[in-house]
Design a protein around this motif. Structure first.
Motif, short mmCIF file in Angstrom:
data_model
loop_
_atom_site.label_atom_id
_atom_site.label_comp_id
_atom_site.label_asym_id
_atom_site.label_seq_id
_atom_site.Cartn_x
_atom_site.Cartn_y
_atom_site.Cartn_z
N GLN A 8 11.10 -26.98 19.92
CA GLN A 8 11.37 -25.80 20.72
C GLN A 8 11.22 -24.52 19.92
N THR A 9 11.51 -24.60 18.62
CA THR A 9 11.38 -23.39 17.82
C THR A 9 9.93 -22.96 17.76
N LEU A 10 9.03 -23.93 17.85
CA LEU A 10 7.62 -23.58 17.75
C LEU A 10 7.12 -22.89 19.01
N VAL A 11 7.59 -23.35 20.13
CA VAL A 11 7.06 -22.90 21.41
C VAL A 11 7.00 -21.38 21.53
N PRO A 12 8.12 -20.68 21.25
CA PRO A 12 8.06 -19.23 21.43
C PRO A 12 7.30 -18.51 20.33
N ALA A 13 6.86 -19.24 19.31
CA ALA A 13 6.15 -18.59 18.21
C ALA A 13 4.89 -17.91 18.73
N PRO A 14 4.59 -16.76 18.17
CA PRO A 14 3.44 -15.99 18.64
C PRO A 14 2.13 -16.77 18.47
N VAL A 15 1.36 -16.83 19.53
CA VAL A 15 0.08 -17.56 19.48
C VAL A 15 -1.04 -16.57 19.24
N LYS A 16 -1.24 -16.25 17.98
CA LYS A 16 -2.31 -15.32 17.65
C LYS A 16 -3.56 -16.13 17.30
N PRO A 17 -4.69 -15.72 17.79
CA PRO A 17 -5.93 -16.42 17.42
C PRO A 17 -6.23 -16.24 15.94
N SER A 18 -5.64 -15.19 15.34
CA SER A 18 -5.91 -14.92 13.93
C SER A 18 -4.85 -15.52 13.02
N GLY A 19 -4.00 -16.41 13.57
CA GLY A 19 -2.91 -16.99 12.79
C GLY A 19 -3.39 -18.05 11.84
N PRO A 20 -2.46 -18.91 11.37
CA PRO A 20 -2.82 -19.98 10.44
C PRO A 20 -3.84 -20.94 11.07
N THR A 21 -4.54 -21.65 10.22
CA THR A 21 -5.49 -22.65 10.70
C THR A 21 -4.75 -23.72 11.49
N ASN A 22 -5.31 -24.06 12.64
CA ASN A 22 -4.67 -25.01 13.54
C ASN A 22 -5.41 -26.35 13.45
N ILE A 23 -4.80 -27.31 12.75
CA ILE A 23 -5.50 -28.57 12.50
C ILE A 23 -5.70 -29.37 13.79
N THR A 24 -4.76 -29.22 14.72
CA THR A 24 -4.90 -29.92 15.99
C THR A 24 -6.17 -29.46 16.71
N ALA A 25 -6.39 -28.15 16.70
CA ALA A 25 -7.57 -27.60 17.36
C ALA A 25 -8.84 -28.10 16.67
N ILE A 26 -8.80 -28.18 15.34
CA ILE A 26 -9.97 -28.68 14.58
C ILE A 26 -10.28 -30.12 14.98
N LEU A 27 -9.23 -30.95 15.03
CA LEU A 27 -9.43 -32.37 15.36
C LEU A 27 -9.84 -32.54 16.82
N TYR A 68 0.96 -26.45 10.25
CA TYR A 68 0.72 -25.09 10.71
C TYR A 68 1.52 -24.09 9.89
N LYS A 69 2.81 -24.42 9.66
CA LYS A 69 3.66 -23.53 8.87
C LYS A 69 3.20 -23.48 7.43
N LYS A 70 2.82 -24.64 6.92
CA LYS A 70 2.37 -24.71 5.53
C LYS A 70 1.14 -23.82 5.33
N LEU A 71 0.18 -23.91 6.25
CA LEU A 71 -1.06 -23.16 6.10
C LEU A 71 -0.86 -21.67 6.36
N ASN A 72 0.28 -21.33 6.94
CA ASN A 72 0.62 -19.92 7.13
C ASN A 72 0.93 -19.25 5.78
N ASN A 73 1.24 -20.10 4.79
CA ASN A 73 1.47 -19.59 3.45
C ASN A 73 0.16 -19.72 2.66
N GLN A 103 -8.65 -23.52 1.72
CA GLN A 103 -7.23 -23.86 1.83
C GLN A 103 -7.04 -25.25 2.43
N LEU A 104 -7.85 -25.58 3.44
CA LEU A 104 -7.72 -26.86 4.14
C LEU A 104 -9.05 -27.61 4.13
N ALA A 105 -8.97 -28.90 3.79
CA ALA A 105 -10.13 -29.78 3.92
C ALA A 105 -9.73 -30.96 4.78
N VAL A 106 -10.58 -31.27 5.76
CA VAL A 106 -10.33 -32.44 6.61
C VAL A 106 -11.53 -33.37 6.51
#
Ligand SMILES: *[C@@H]1O[C@H](CO)[C@@H](O)[C@H](O)[C@H]1NC(C)=O
Ligand SMILES: *[C@@H]1O[C@H](CO)[C@@H](O)[C@H](O)[C@H]1NC(C)=O
Ligand SMILES: *[C@@H]1O[C@H](CO)[C@@H](O)[C@H](O)[C@H]1NC(C)=O
Ligand SMILES: *[C@@H]1O[C@H](CO)[C@@H](O)[C@H](O)[C@H]1NC(C)=O
Ligand SMILES: *[C@@H]1O[C@H](CO)[C@@H](O)[C@H](O)[C@H]1NC(C)=O
Length: 277
Positions: free
Chosen positions: A51-70, A93-98, A195-198
């Motif tokens: 639930q804490t994630l849900v209200p988080a701002p959904v910016k297209p310029s935010g951290p890399t979203n691995i779910t979207a990549i997959l 998601y939080k990790k990649l925000n750093n 930063q991220l390799a899949v």
């Protein structure tokens, strides 16, 4: 006459005494008892991570979203489901925000999960699923050439090397991965920035600990067949079960009320016997 006048008095006293006791006891008992439980039910800001994630701002310029990549890659439905049910998608998601943190992910395809023994994935409990997914994460960014210089065994996010060994060897651009249970090769690069390799792998990296732990249950291969036989294609409906299980385990904590009811009842009986004696 005086005896007849006196005898109703005790009765009156009981009615005067007991109602007040009765009126007070339910009012006080709940106030005295539940405080240790109320805090668990109250602060929803901390308890449910989802639930804490849900209200988080959904910016297209935010951290890399691995779910979207997959999702875009198309054949990682089971892995996406596991990332969600373990809430590791949020963690990544939080990790990649750093920007100082980085991650390498070995992503098993739906076919890879389909090649597991029938029912194996379903037989793992939540903790094992969590560890299984974590075993596919390395807490640094590794380009393909960088695999040539890693020292074995490689540390994964699943923890101790002794329980979760992972060796990586290379011949030219071929990258082999061995867990002691599974040998496989990186078959494609799905995504890579600095930063991220899949990387796609065509087998699930099963950790040695799932097979050697002395406990009786960790690797029950043929115990629960049937259920996930046709998993990869029909798996869309399964996340609900996983989510429900996670929520249910959280909800378990709130089902202690029968104890309170019993103690109130006990108190009423005590009050009643005091009044009558
Ligand atoms: C990441 O992408 C997935 C799929 O597009 C989407 O459902 C999810 O909300 C995204 N997560 C965040 C934190 O933006
Ligand atoms: C990303 O980090 C910044 C601060 O470093 C924070 O303000 C922001 O809320 C974070 N975003 C997410 C989606 O975690
Ligand atoms: C990598 O694996 C292939 C077979 O999958 C094998 O032929 C090759 O020798 C392995 N190379 C290394 C360096 O382990
Ligand atoms: C990994 O490599 C180490 C060091 O080379 C070796 O001792 C170990 O047996 C290897 N483990 C597996 C699972 O290949
Ligand atoms: C994995 O490869 C090693 C040699 O690279 C071999 O000794 C071992 O038997 C293989 N394990 C499996 C499960 O294929």
């Amino acid at each position: 006459m005086s005896k007849q006048l006196l005898s109703p008095l005790p009765l009156l006293l009981i009615f005067l005494c007991c109602p007040t006791v009765f009126a007070q006891s339910p009012a006080q008992a709940p106030v005295a008892q539940p405080p240790p439980q109320a805090p668990i039910a109250q602060p929803p800001g901390q308890a449910p991570l989802a639930q804490t994630l849900v209200p988080a701002p959904v910016k297209p310029s935010g951290p890399t979203n691995i779910t979207a990549i997959l999702e875009k890659a198309g054949h990682f439905v089971t892995l996406i489901r596991l990332l969600k049910s373990t809430q590791l998608d949020t963690e990544i998601y939080k990790k990649l925000n750093n920007s100082k943190q980085s991650l390498t992910v070995f992503a098993p395809t739906d076919n890879a999960f389909g090649n597991l023994k029938t029912g194996a994935l379903n037989s793992y409990n939540d903790q094992q699923k969590f560890q299984l997914v974590k075993f596919h994460f390395i807490s640094s960014f590794l380009s393909v050439p960088a695999f040539q210089t890693v020292s074995n065994p490689v540390s994964t996010e699943a923890g101790s090397n002794a329980l979760y060994p992972l060796n990586i060897t290379t011949v030219g651009s071929q990258v082999n991965i061995s867990t002691g249970i599974v040998n496989t090769t990186i078959s494609a690069t799905i995504y890579s920035d600095n930063q991220l390799a899949v990387y796609q792998v065509d087998q699930v990296l099963l950790p040695l600990s799932f097979f050697v732990t002395p406990s009786p249950s960790p690797a029950p291969a043929p115990s629960k067949p049937e259920k996930e036989a046709a998993a990869p294609s029909g798996s869309e409906s399964v996340p609900t079960t996983d989510d429900a299980a996670v929520k249910a385990s959280g909800a378990m904590r709130m089902i202690h009320h029968p104890l309170n009811a019993m103690s109130i009842t006990g108190f009423l009986f005590a009050a009643l016997s005091m009044c009558l004696s």
